[in-house]
Enzyme design. Structure first.
Site, mmCIF file in Angstrom:
data_model
loop_
_atom_site.group_PDB
_atom_site.id
_atom_site.type_symbol
_atom_site.label_atom_id
_atom_site.label_comp_id
_atom_site.label_asym_id
_atom_site.label_seq_id
_atom_site.Cartn_x
_atom_site.Cartn_y
_atom_site.Cartn_z
ATOM 1 N N ASP A 13 -7.330 11.182 -4.546
ATOM 2 C CA ASP A 13 -6.084 10.852 -5.253
ATOM 3 C C ASP A 13 -6.290 9.925 -6.440
ATOM 4 O OD1 ASP A 13 -4.711 12.366 -3.358
ATOM 5 O OD2 ASP A 13 -4.466 10.644 -2.033
ATOM 6 N N LYS A 16 -7.523 13.085 -10.438
ATOM 7 C CA LYS A 16 -8.415 14.167 -10.909
ATOM 8 C C LYS A 16 -7.602 15.271 -11.578
ATOM 9 C CE LYS A 16 -9.790 14.682 -6.679
ATOM 10 N NZ LYS A 16 -9.147 13.510 -6.051
ATOM 11 N N GLY A 40 -4.215 17.610 -3.052
ATOM 12 C CA GLY A 40 -2.936 17.646 -3.757
ATOM 13 C C GLY A 40 -3.162 17.050 -5.130
ATOM 14 N N HIS A 41 -3.199 17.892 -6.159
ATOM 15 C CA HIS A 41 -3.492 17.425 -7.510
ATOM 16 C C HIS A 41 -2.211 17.537 -8.343
ATOM 17 C CE1 HIS A 41 -8.048 18.408 -6.915
ATOM 18 N NE2 HIS A 41 -7.562 17.560 -6.035
ATOM 19 N N GLN A 223 -10.710 15.836 -3.199
ATOM 20 C CA GLN A 223 -11.045 14.646 -2.394
ATOM 21 C C GLN A 223 -11.853 13.639 -3.232
ATOM 22 O OE1 GLN A 223 -11.611 17.944 -0.525
ATOM 23 N NE2 GLN A 223 -9.428 17.635 -0.319
HETATM 24 P P1 GDP Z 1 -5.676 13.707 -7.457
HETATM 25 O O1 GDP Z 1 -5.608 14.202 -6.063
HETATM 26 O O2 GDP Z 1 -6.936 12.953 -7.741
HETATM 27 O O3 GDP Z 1 -5.416 14.766 -8.483
HETATM 28 O O4 GDP Z 1 -4.494 12.629 -7.606
HETATM 29 P P2 GDP Z 1 -2.974 12.817 -7.088
HETATM 30 O O5 GDP Z 1 -2.281 13.770 -7.977
HETATM 31 O O6 GDP Z 1 -2.957 13.084 -5.632
HETATM 32 O O7 GDP Z 1 -2.437 11.338 -7.254
HETATM 33 C C1 GDP Z 1 -2.412 10.690 -8.491
HETATM 34 C C2 GDP Z 1 -0.947 10.346 -8.839
HETATM 35 O O8 GDP Z 1 -0.910 9.407 -9.884
HETATM 36 C C3 GDP Z 1 -0.151 11.533 -9.315
HETATM 37 O O9 GDP Z 1 1.184 11.388 -8.912
HETATM 38 C C4 GDP Z 1 -0.260 11.447 -10.845
HETATM 39 O O10 GDP Z 1 0.839 12.042 -11.515
HETATM 40 C C5 GDP Z 1 -0.251 9.961 -11.039
HETATM 41 N N1 GDP Z 1 -1.029 9.468 -12.168
HETATM 42 C C6 GDP Z 1 -2.193 9.948 -12.700
HETATM 43 N N2 GDP Z 1 -2.650 9.127 -13.664
HETATM 44 C C7 GDP Z 1 -1.763 8.110 -13.755
HETATM 45 C C8 GDP Z 1 -1.714 6.920 -14.533
HETATM 46 O O11 GDP Z 1 -2.577 6.628 -15.341
HETATM 47 N N3 GDP Z 1 -0.660 6.069 -14.307
HETATM 48 C C9 GDP Z 1 0.325 6.345 -13.406
HETATM 49 N N4 GDP Z 1 1.309 5.467 -13.247
HETATM 50 N N5 GDP Z 1 0.296 7.461 -12.639
HETATM 51 C C10 GDP Z 1 -0.736 8.319 -12.816
HETATM 52 P P1 IMO Z 2 -7.247 15.054 -3.216
HETATM 53 O O1 IMO Z 2 -8.027 16.244 -3.710
HETATM 54 C C1 IMO Z 2 -6.903 11.832 -0.317
HETATM 55 C C2 IMO Z 2 -8.356 12.665 3.741
HETATM 56 C C3 IMO Z 2 -7.356 12.749 4.870
HETATM 57 C C4 IMO Z 2 -8.220 12.216 6.009
HETATM 58 C C5 IMO Z 2 -9.589 12.842 5.699
HETATM 59 C C6 IMO Z 2 -9.868 14.130 6.449
HETATM 60 O O2 IMO Z 2 -5.777 15.168 -3.455
HETATM 61 O O3 IMO Z 2 -7.840 13.795 -3.719
HETATM 62 P P2 IMO Z 2 -8.977 16.629 6.190
HETATM 63 O O4 IMO Z 2 -7.596 17.178 6.265
HETATM 64 O O5 IMO Z 2 -9.667 16.878 4.900
HETATM 65 O O6 IMO Z 2 -9.826 17.014 7.375
HETATM 66 O O7 IMO Z 2 -8.783 15.018 6.320
HETATM 67 O O8 IMO Z 2 -9.584 13.091 4.317
HETATM 68 N N1 IMO Z 2 -8.081 13.569 2.597
HETATM 69 C C7 IMO Z 2 -7.636 13.154 1.410
HETATM 70 N N2 IMO Z 2 -7.280 11.928 0.978
HETATM 71 N N3 IMO Z 2 -6.893 12.875 -1.168
HETATM 72 C C8 IMO Z 2 -7.266 14.105 -0.758
HETATM 73 O O9 IMO Z 2 -7.407 15.138 -1.612
HETATM 74 C C9 IMO Z 2 -7.627 14.289 0.596
HETATM 75 N N4 IMO Z 2 -8.023 15.358 1.321
HETATM 76 C C10 IMO Z 2 -8.320 14.900 2.539
HETATM 77 O O10 IMO Z 2 -6.246 11.901 4.628
HETATM 78 O O11 IMO Z 2 -8.352 10.829 5.916
HETATM 79 MG MG MG Z 3 -4.345 14.076 -4.394
#
Ligand code: GDP
Ligand code: IMO
Ligand code: MG
Length: 442
Positions: A13, A16, A40-41, A223
């Site tokens: 999270d 990416k 979840g991206h 991840q």
């Molecule tokens: P990922 O799994 O690495 O793609 O990250 P996620 O999408 O799960 O979580 C990142 C969250 O932060 C998302 O809701 C993005 O829209 C948000 N986000 C990304 N970059 C920034 C930033 O620079 N500032 C803020 N406030 N939010 C951001």
């Molecule tokens: P993105 O791509 C954050 C965590 C789960 C748990 C562990 C194992 O959005 O960054 P799993 O279901 O993969 O067997 O769970 O990994 N986990 C993540 N945490 N971002 C993710 O993906 C994750 N995918 C799995 O919360 O701790």
């Molecule tokens: Mg994510």
């Protein structure tokens, strides 16, 4: 032109999705190489928010080919829902390709993931319960179903029915779960196969064509480094290899084609699920980071645990992934804090520890040693160059670059595409960054 891997440098999270979307505009091909619908991206484009689980974040660039690679595990039901949602929002998935050798998540994988988490009690991992571990376990056990098994009509029914019957023993005997009806699963998956068939390709060949055509290829990790099965904080990890090395295995390319590796790291740290987290904050600052950063899981909606930036795991990510540069995200979330802490090392009893311990027991005992830096008052969300940043924010970034001995190429200050400072274009630019490891802008 460059072939670039984008990986998460923390526990997932990191943002990416945002960084991949941004770089995709200069990429011809984007490949997801591991993980499944546990990911979840989030990508924000103008007033629309896209939450992608399996489809590469390049899908919002209309001319970019998007490939779900061999190292991924595919839940066809969720993938089709994702395709439908994009369709409703007017985003074409015509350029979406799926590897025929990726493994398929079956209904029993989800049931087993949920049941085994419940059985573990206080030893649970805190998985996303999306069946990821059991799908990869079957791949290793060599009882998995691959995409090719779905889309080849010959032997389809026998293959699926055999697997369901085999797993019914496990469901019933080990977990006391009602047996699945093989015929129902066969019919359900036949429907999925019919819809997915047009997207299925030999992805290694598709990528090879792009390599030979000297296209720009982006490899999108899911991840993060600390969730890596081999190099993460085992057992609190996922079941695949999110690290840069995983890109070659999961996409089916040789390491010689990779030009650069970018690590994405938040300006602080978050973690979802169980497992030690030395810089976790259980106080008001932790709440502020969670609320301002909207730190709720994109896939499960769980509140993410929040804490200060941890340079020990940062340095570890640099080492394990061979990072060339960093994209630091969510700097804006730190706006207005009086002071900001960075963990520079751990203390275990009387011992100072500069490296991530391999032992889960030792890692759980690590206390952070902090360096405190001054915060800044002004908002950073409108900054578009390094010069626009408050001087304390720039000093903070330089301190991170110095500690981790890696240059910062991108700074993100909000979820939108434009809320970004591109210090150096990692695809077209020379292999150096303006904010270098010594923290000296050159
Ligand atoms: P990922 O799994 O690495 O793609 O990250 P996620 O999408 O799960 O979580 C990142 C969250 O932060 C998302 O809701 C993005 O829209 C948000 N986000 C990304 N970059 C920034 C930033 O620079 N500032 C803020 N406030 N939010 C951001
Ligand atoms: P993105 O791509 C954050 C965590 C789960 C748990 C562990 C194992 O959005 O960054 P799993 O279901 O993969 O067997 O769970 O990994 N986990 C993540 N945490 N971002 C993710 O993906 C994750 N995918 C799995 O919360 O701790
Ligand atoms: Mg994510």
């Amino acid at each position: 032109m460059a072939n670039v891997i984008v990986i998460g440098a923390q526990w997932g999270d990191e943002g990416k999705g945002k960084i991949t979307d941004l770089l995709s505009r200069s990429a011809d091909v984007v490949v997801r190489y591991q993980g499944g619908v546990n990911a979840g991206h989030t990508v924000v484009v103008q007033d629309q928010t896209f939450k992608l689980h399996l489809i590469p974040s390049g899908i919002l660039s209309p001319d970019t080919q998007c490939i779900i690679g061999s190292g991924t595990v595919i839940d066809p039901k969720v993938l089709l829902e994702e395709i439908d949602q994009l369709d409703e929002l007017g985003v074409s998935t015509q350029n979406l390709y799926i590897s025929q050798t990726a493994h398929v998540t079956m209904p029993y994988h989800r049931l087993i993931d949920q049941a085994s988490e419940d059985r573990r009690g206080d030893q649970k991992i805190g998985t996303t319960k999306r069946g990821i571990g059991p799908t990869y376990a079957d791949k290793s056990e060599r009882t998995g179903i691959r995409v090719i098994d779905l889309v080849e009509p010959e032997g389809f029914e026998e293959r699926i029915a055999w697997a369901v019957n085999y797993k019914n023993e496990v469901l019933e005997t080990l977990y006391g779960i009602e047996r699945l009806d093989p015929k129902t699963v066969v019919e359900q998956y036949r429907g999925y196969a019919d819809r997915l068939r047009p997207h299925v390709v030999d992805s290694s060949l598709t990528i090879d064509e792009a390599v030979r055509g000297r296209k720009n290829i982006l490899f999108e990790g899911a991840q993060g480094t600390l969730l890596d099965l081999d190099h993460g904080t085992y057992p609190y990890v996922t079941s695949s290899n999110p690290i840069s090395g995983g890109a070659c295995v999961g996409a089916g390319v040789g390491p010689t084609i990779i030009d650069r590796v970018i690590g994405v790291a938040k300006a602080y740290t978050t973690r979802v699920g169980e497992g030690p987290f030395p810089t976790e904050l259980h106080d008001e600052i932790g709440e502020i980071l969670g609320d301002r950063g909207a730190e709720f899981g994109t896939t499960t909606g769980r509140r993410r645990r929040c804490g200060w930036f941890d340079a020990v795991i940062g340095r570890y990510a640099v080492r394990i992934n061979g990072l060339d540069c960093l994209a630091v995200t969510k700097l804006d979330v730190l706006d207005g804090l009086e002071e900001i802490k960075v963990c520079v090392a751990y203390r275990i009893g009387d011992e100072v520890c500069h490296h991530l311990p391999s032992s889960a027991r030792r890692f759980a005992k690590c206390e952070p040693i902090y360096k405190t830096l001054p915060g800044w008052k002004q908002p950073t969300t409108e900054c578009r160059t390094l010069e626009d940043l408050p001087k304390e924010a720039l000093s903070y970034l330089k301190f991170l670059a110095e500690l981790m001995k890696v240059p910062i190429a991108i700074v993100s200050l909000g979820a939108s595409r434009d809320q970004t400072i591109i210090v150096e274009d990692p695809i077209h630019g020379p292999k150096r960054a303006l904010l270098d490891a010594q923290g000296v802008p050159v």
